[in-house]
Motif scaffolding. Sequence first.
Motif, short mmCIF file in Angstrom:
data_model
loop_
_atom_site.label_atom_id
_atom_site.label_comp_id
_atom_site.label_asym_id
_atom_site.label_seq_id
_atom_site.Cartn_x
_atom_site.Cartn_y
_atom_site.Cartn_z
N GLY A 72 0.80 -1.23 0.00
CA GLY A 72 0.00 0.00 0.00
C GLY A 72 0.83 1.27 0.00
N ILE A 73 2.09 1.14 -0.40
CA ILE A 73 2.98 2.31 -0.41
C ILE A 73 3.17 2.78 -1.85
N GLN A 74 2.93 4.06 -2.08
CA GLN A 74 3.06 4.58 -3.43
C GLN A 74 3.34 6.08 -3.39
N ASN A 75 3.46 6.67 -4.57
CA ASN A 75 3.65 8.11 -4.71
C ASN A 75 4.95 8.65 -4.14
N TRP A 76 5.97 7.79 -3.99
CA TRP A 76 7.28 8.33 -3.64
C TRP A 76 7.84 9.07 -4.84
N ASP A 77 8.77 9.95 -4.57
CA ASP A 77 9.35 10.74 -5.65
C ASP A 77 10.63 10.11 -6.19
N LYS A 78 11.42 9.51 -5.29
CA LYS A 78 12.62 8.79 -5.73
C LYS A 78 12.73 7.51 -4.93
N LEU A 79 13.21 6.48 -5.59
CA LEU A 79 13.56 5.25 -4.89
C LEU A 79 15.04 5.01 -5.17
N ILE A 80 15.86 5.20 -4.14
CA ILE A 80 17.31 5.12 -4.32
C ILE A 80 17.83 3.81 -3.74
N LEU A 81 18.45 3.01 -4.62
CA LEU A 81 19.03 1.73 -4.19
C LEU A 81 20.54 1.77 -4.46
N ARG A 82 21.25 0.81 -3.88
CA ARG A 82 22.70 0.76 -4.08
C ARG A 82 23.01 0.41 -5.52
N ALA A 83 23.74 1.27 -6.21
CA ALA A 83 24.25 0.95 -7.54
C ALA A 83 25.50 0.10 -7.37
N SER A 84 26.00 -0.40 -8.47
CA SER A 84 27.15 -1.33 -8.37
C SER A 84 28.33 -0.67 -7.66
N ASN A 85 28.54 0.63 -7.88
CA ASN A 85 29.69 1.28 -7.22
C ASN A 85 29.42 1.64 -5.75
N ASP A 86 28.22 1.37 -5.27
CA ASP A 86 27.91 1.60 -3.86
C ASP A 86 28.15 0.36 -3.01
N HIS A 87 28.27 -0.77 -3.68
CA HIS A 87 28.45 -2.01 -2.91
C HIS A 87 29.80 -1.99 -2.20
N GLY A 88 29.79 -2.48 -0.98
CA GLY A 88 31.02 -2.48 -0.19
C GLY A 88 31.16 -1.24 0.67
N LYS A 89 30.38 -0.19 0.34
CA LYS A 89 30.41 1.00 1.19
C LYS A 89 29.62 0.74 2.47
N GLN A 90 30.10 1.30 3.57
CA GLN A 90 29.28 1.26 4.78
C GLN A 90 27.97 2.01 4.50
N ALA A 91 26.90 1.55 5.14
CA ALA A 91 25.60 2.18 4.93
C ALA A 91 25.65 3.68 5.27
N VAL A 92 26.36 4.00 6.35
CA VAL A 92 26.39 5.40 6.79
C VAL A 92 27.08 6.29 5.74
N VAL A 93 28.06 5.72 5.02
CA VAL A 93 28.77 6.46 3.97
C VAL A 93 27.87 6.58 2.73
N TYR A 94 27.34 5.43 2.30
CA TYR A 94 26.46 5.41 1.12
C TYR A 94 25.28 6.35 1.30
N LYS A 95 24.64 6.30 2.45
CA LYS A 95 23.44 7.12 2.65
C LYS A 95 23.79 8.61 2.80
N SER A 96 24.94 8.89 3.42
CA SER A 96 25.39 10.28 3.51
C SER A 96 25.64 10.85 2.12
#
Lengths: 266, 266
Positions: B198-222
């Motif tokens: 039942g979740i919709q109408n978000w403006d962006k959905l950001i997922l880890r791209a290939s160059n984000d893998h291996g980054k700590q979550a806190v770094v990637y999200k920052s």
Amino acid sequence: MLSWRLFLFLLLLPLLSLSFAEETPTSHGLPRPLIIEYTTSAKELDEEQVRLQCDSWRFTVEANNVNPWKTIPQECADYVRDYLVGRGYSFDLDKVSNEAAVYAGSVELSGDGKDVWIFDIDETLLSNLPYYAEHGYGLEVFDPVEFDKWVDKAEALGIQPSLKLYDRVLGLGFKVFLLTGRSEKQRSVTVENLINAGIQNWDKLILRASNDHGKQAVVYKSEKRDEMAREGYRILGNSGDQWSDLLGSSMSIRCFKLPNPMYYIP
Amino acid sequence: MLSWRLFLFLLLLPLLSLSFAEETPTSHGLPRPLIIEYTTSAKELDEEQVRLQCDSWRFTVEANNVNPWKTIPQECADYVRDYLVGRGYSFDLDKVSNEAAVYAGSVELSGDGKDVWIFDIDETLLSNLPYYAEHGYGLEVFDPVEFDKWVDKAEALGIQPSLKLYDRVLGLGFKVFLLTGRSEKQRSVTVENLINAGIQNWDKLILRASNDHGKQAVVYKSEKRDEMAREGYRILGNSGDQWSDLLGSSMSIRCFKLPNPMYYIP
């Protein structure tokens, strides 16, 4: 809790039937407590509800989710007191201190005298529980005049788990800066109280100067950390009972939030 | 708890003396449960100790005091499960959602489409409890292969209090960005799962791209928040169950930490 209730129910079931079925003089030793118990049982259900609410309230406070608040919820008065005077608070203080000590021991220090650990004072190194015990443990709106009278007595108690951490970080070679929302006017009583509590060898004791009054704690403390950073200090650890001790600019690499369900400083 | 124990003691005292003093056949209906009770009482004392320890552990986790951890403490296995399947977790989710909604309603939006609220996905909008129920609620070390199989099913449950907040912030005019540690490869199952919940109408959905893998979550999200800031977005609110969702650079004005005693992402 549930297992108690189930057990009690199973225990009381035969007694109940006994009390109604056998209304003889010899069966009268027991039924009296049953009536009390049935009242208690309903009360305990309410208590369970209140406990859950207050657990939630405490979680939201400690995780910095709560919007600014001035007093603890009325229904959590007993909960907060029991937590503070019981073992919960001690357990939490121990736990934070131990986690901080593990981190402190894991940090490689540069040895150039620029590695810093910041401690807040009230409810971090010194406990004002005797004062708050007289003021409902957060149930009364904070009274700065009354609180200052208490501070002037220099009778706040050392928080032992924090003192252990304090000695540990000093021993590891950190410089210790004390950063408090107390006023510069309270410097001498603060020093007296710290020393009475067995706290010494800090490198700086930073109190609010006249131009800091009226600033939000988070702003004042950020400015002071910014100054440290400009002077080349590396703030590796920061211990405080308020999120306003820990968040803002020039944040420490790791920060440690001590429990405080009594009051909130923005 | 203490009042229960006191009551039980007072209740059992006369029964005990009765059982020893009057060893007649008619007095034998009652003593049996007493023996069980005396064993339970010692056990309950241990349980009280474990409860205090696990309460402390949970406080330290939720206040971000704990050093990186891979599994929940063995002795807290029952405690964590009871919290999650009982009412505690629901209460906490409700409380965070309500506090966030109050804050969201208090913010004056610019109306230029640059006011943003960020939501994490797992254990924030979607619950993976069915998966963790099969893996000891955090008692087992996280298995990314197994977890990805679960994600691919798109069967994670919507977290209702978060969905309420989600609708509320959308209604107020915030743009919603979803920022998740899930991989770009999981975009379609993630969209499917979100919509099913039942979740919709978000403006962006950001997922880890290939160059984000291996980054700590806190770094990637920052880094992702830094990008938003560069694009002129004002990050006014941020909801996540991990501190690595919330801390770092370009932090939101207010952030909301949802409870999660099951796992830790650095």
